[in-house]
Write a protein that holds these residues in place. Structure first.
Motif, short mmCIF file in Angstrom:
data_model
loop_
_atom_site.label_atom_id
_atom_site.label_comp_id
_atom_site.label_asym_id
_atom_site.label_seq_id
_atom_site.Cartn_x
_atom_site.Cartn_y
_atom_site.Cartn_z
N ILE A 253 0.92 -1.13 0.01
CA ILE A 253 -0.05 0.03 -0.11
C ILE A 253 0.40 1.04 -0.29
CG2 ILE A 253 -1.73 1.24 1.53
CD1 ILE A 253 -3.03 -1.49 2.53
N PHE A 254 2.33 1.41 0.80
CA PHE A 254 2.85 2.59 0.95
C PHE A 254 3.78 2.56 -0.57
CE2 PHE A 254 1.88 1.86 5.89
CZ PHE A 254 1.46 3.37 6.02
N PHE A 255 4.00 1.46 -0.95
CA PHE A 255 4.64 1.39 -1.76
C PHE A 255 3.79 1.98 -3.32
CE2 PHE A 255 5.70 -0.33 -6.51
CZ PHE A 255 7.14 -0.30 -6.78
N PHE B 293 5.60 -1.52 14.40
CA PHE B 293 6.71 -1.95 13.32
C PHE B 293 6.72 -2.47 12.56
CE2 PHE B 293 9.55 -5.91 12.40
CZ PHE B 293 10.88 -5.38 12.79
N MET B 294 5.74 -2.74 11.90
CA MET B 294 5.15 -2.34 10.17
C MET B 294 5.69 -1.23 9.89
SD MET B 294 5.25 -4.30 7.77
CE MET B 294 4.54 -6.46 8.96
N TYR B 295 4.97 -0.42 10.57
CA TYR B 295 4.63 1.00 10.01
C TYR B 295 6.61 1.50 10.15
CZ TYR B 295 3.84 5.61 9.62
OH TYR B 295 3.49 6.98 9.50
N GLU B 296 6.82 1.48 11.09
CA GLU B 296 8.78 1.69 10.38
C GLU B 296 8.89 1.35 9.70
OE1 GLU B 296 10.14 3.87 13.28
OE2 GLU B 296 8.00 3.72 14.34
N LEU B 297 9.33 -0.16 8.88
CA LEU B 297 9.87 -0.82 7.96
C LEU B 297 9.65 0.26 6.51
CD1 LEU B 297 9.89 -5.21 8.90
CD2 LEU B 297 11.44 -3.27 8.76
N ASN B 298 8.28 0.08 6.85
CA ASN B 298 7.81 1.24 5.52
C ASN B 298 8.50 2.61 5.58
OD1 ASN B 298 5.36 -0.57 4.09
ND2 ASN B 298 4.70 -0.23 6.24
N ILE B 299 8.64 2.65 6.50
CA ILE B 299 9.87 4.35 6.78
C ILE B 299 11.06 4.01 6.08
CG2 ILE B 299 11.05 5.68 8.11
CD1 ILE B 299 8.11 5.72 10.21
N ILE B 300 11.82 2.65 6.96
CA ILE B 300 12.91 2.37 5.81
C ILE B 300 13.31 1.74 4.54
CG2 ILE B 300 14.56 0.44 6.23
CD1 ILE B 300 13.96 0.88 9.40
N PHE B 301 11.94 1.14 4.27
CA PHE B 301 11.46 1.47 3.01
C PHE B 301 11.79 2.63 1.84
CE2 PHE B 301 8.27 0.18 -0.84
CZ PHE B 301 8.91 -0.79 -1.48
N SER B 302 10.70 3.64 2.92
CA SER B 302 10.44 4.66 1.70
C SER B 302 11.56 5.26 1.21
CB SER B 302 9.36 5.39 2.22
OG SER B 302 10.25 5.79 3.74
N THR C 35 8.72 10.34 2.56
CA THR C 35 8.95 9.54 4.19
C THR C 35 8.42 11.16 5.19
OG1 THR C 35 10.71 8.99 2.50
CG2 THR C 35 11.74 9.20 4.62
N ASN C 36 8.56 12.11 4.40
CA ASN C 36 8.23 12.96 5.53
C ASN C 36 7.69 12.67 6.08
OD1 ASN C 36 11.25 13.92 5.31
ND2 ASN C 36 10.28 15.27 3.74
N ASN C 37 6.27 12.67 5.45
CA ASN C 37 4.72 12.06 5.97
C ASN C 37 4.93 11.34 7.16
OD1 ASN C 37 3.92 13.58 2.43
ND2 ASN C 37 3.79 15.11 5.08
N LEU C 38 5.45 10.13 6.40
CA LEU C 38 5.60 9.07 7.91
C LEU C 38 6.53 9.35 9.08
CD1 LEU C 38 6.44 6.18 5.15
CD2 LEU C 38 3.88 6.67 6.18
N PHE D 186 1.21 4.22 -2.96
CA PHE D 186 1.08 5.46 -2.19
C PHE D 186 2.56 6.22 -2.66
CE2 PHE D 186 -2.18 4.62 0.62
CZ PHE D 186 -3.20 4.80 -0.45
N LEU D 187 3.86 6.32 -2.27
CA LEU D 187 4.69 6.60 -2.96
C LEU D 187 4.78 6.35 -4.17
CD1 LEU D 187 7.52 5.50 0.15
CD2 LEU D 187 6.70 7.10 -0.21
N LYS D 188 4.44 5.48 -4.68
CA LYS D 188 4.54 5.84 -6.40
C LYS D 188 3.68 6.93 -6.85
CE LYS D 188 7.06 3.64 -9.08
NZ LYS D 188 8.23 3.67 -9.59
N LEU D 189 2.82 6.90 -6.59
CA LEU D 189 1.73 7.65 -6.70
C LEU D 189 1.66 9.27 -6.75
CD1 LEU D 189 -1.61 5.91 -6.78
CD2 LEU D 189 -0.17 6.30 -8.43
N LYS D 190 3.18 9.56 -5.30
CA LYS D 190 3.71 10.51 -4.71
C LYS D 190 2.22 11.35 -3.59
CE LYS D 190 7.01 10.67 -7.06
NZ LYS D 190 8.42 10.36 -6.80
N LEU D 191 1.20 10.43 -3.42
CA LEU D 191 0.91 10.71 -2.33
C LEU D 191 1.08 10.85 -0.95
CD1 LEU D 191 -2.07 8.52 -3.71
CD2 LEU D 191 -2.69 10.77 -4.10
N ILE D 192 1.93 10.25 -0.25
CA ILE D 192 2.86 10.02 0.42
C ILE D 192 4.20 11.15 -0.31
CG2 ILE D 192 0.80 9.49 1.86
CD1 ILE D 192 2.93 6.59 1.68
#
Length: 250
Positions: A178-180, A228-237, A190-193, A182-188
């Motif tokens: 989901i975050f991938f 924990f999954m949210y933090e992983l998404n920040i690292i991934f972003s 890393t700073n927002n996360l 959103f990131l590709k669509l520029k909807l969110i």
């Protein structure tokens, strides 16, 4: 007239696809209910590991075991037919998509299904055994000759907890995808996360309360993996943004 005809065809197709999904649901539900003993043993098996000495679950209401079996069959049915639902949704919207959109959506569906089954394997083989081992072997430092504390689990509470954990992990393992998107669509970004990290913690505990039985321990057990999954998404972003910057500079 042609627009009405096209709309009618779409509604007809949607009706038949919904019918296929309904038939799949009924067929799988009957199948799982027929093999209810094997399914029940499958989810109770973690209780019998690590010398926990738990070999039975009780029920204190006349209809409790019946409703527990119904919920168990429905839960397994939903897990199995999720790919079928995604398949029919994909082919329903397929005529209205461009070729590059078809390929992307198909890849996202494959990744989503893969993440779902990885989450189930992770929960069953790793998360549940560790958690059950901790709680079932918790030591009160009591003298067993004077006073003894033993666990007698209710079948409906155990089924509720296990199914809620399964569906929660299925949901949180979709976060990277989901975050991938959103990131590709520029909807969110890393700073927002990072900015909304504190709000996410509150949101995760709210989800933990919604998807768990009414006790604090179950809520925490579900909320922590979500955080924990949210933090992983920040690292991934961060990795994704650095990768895109590198590709743009080369």
């Amino acid at each position: 007239m042609s627009k009405n005809y096209i709309l009618f065809n779409h509604l007809e197709e949607l009706k038949y696809r919904f019918l296929y999904i309904l038939i799949s649901f009924i067929f799988n539900f009957i199948s799982f209910y027929f093999f209810l003993g094997e399914i029940t043993y499958l989810i109770i098996k973690p209780l019998t590991l690590n010398n926990s000495k738990i070999h039975e679950l009780i029920y204190t209401d006349m209809s409790e075991a019946f409703f527990a079996s119904i919920k168990l069959s429905i839960s397994f049915t939903i897990i199995i037919i999720i790919p079928i639902i995604l398949y029919h949704l994909y082919f329903f919207f397929l005529p209205g998509m461009y070729m590059h959109e078809k390929n992307k959506v198909f890849k996202y569906i494959i990744v989503s299904i893969t993440l779902m089954y990885i989450s189930l394997l992770f929960v069953y083989n790793f998360f549940i055994p560790i958690v059950w081992d901790f709680f079932l072997n918790y030591d009160f430092n009591l003298n067993n000759n004077l006073f003894r504390i033993s666990f007698e689990g209710k079948i409906i509470e155990y089924v509720n907890l296990v199914t809620n954990i399964f569906f929660t992990f299925i949901f949180c393992f979709q976060f990277p995808l989901i975050f991938f998107i959103f990131l590709k669509l520029k909807l969110i970004s890393t700073n927002n996360l990072k900015k909304y990290r504190s709000l996410n913690i509150v949101f995760c505990f709210i989800l933990g309360a919604l998807f768990s039985p009414p006790d604090v321990i179950s809520q925490i057990l579900i909320a922590i993996p979500l955080c924990f999954m949210y933090e992983l998404n920040i690292i991934f972003s961060l990795y994704l943004s650095n990768l895109e910057g590198y590709l743009e500079n080369t």
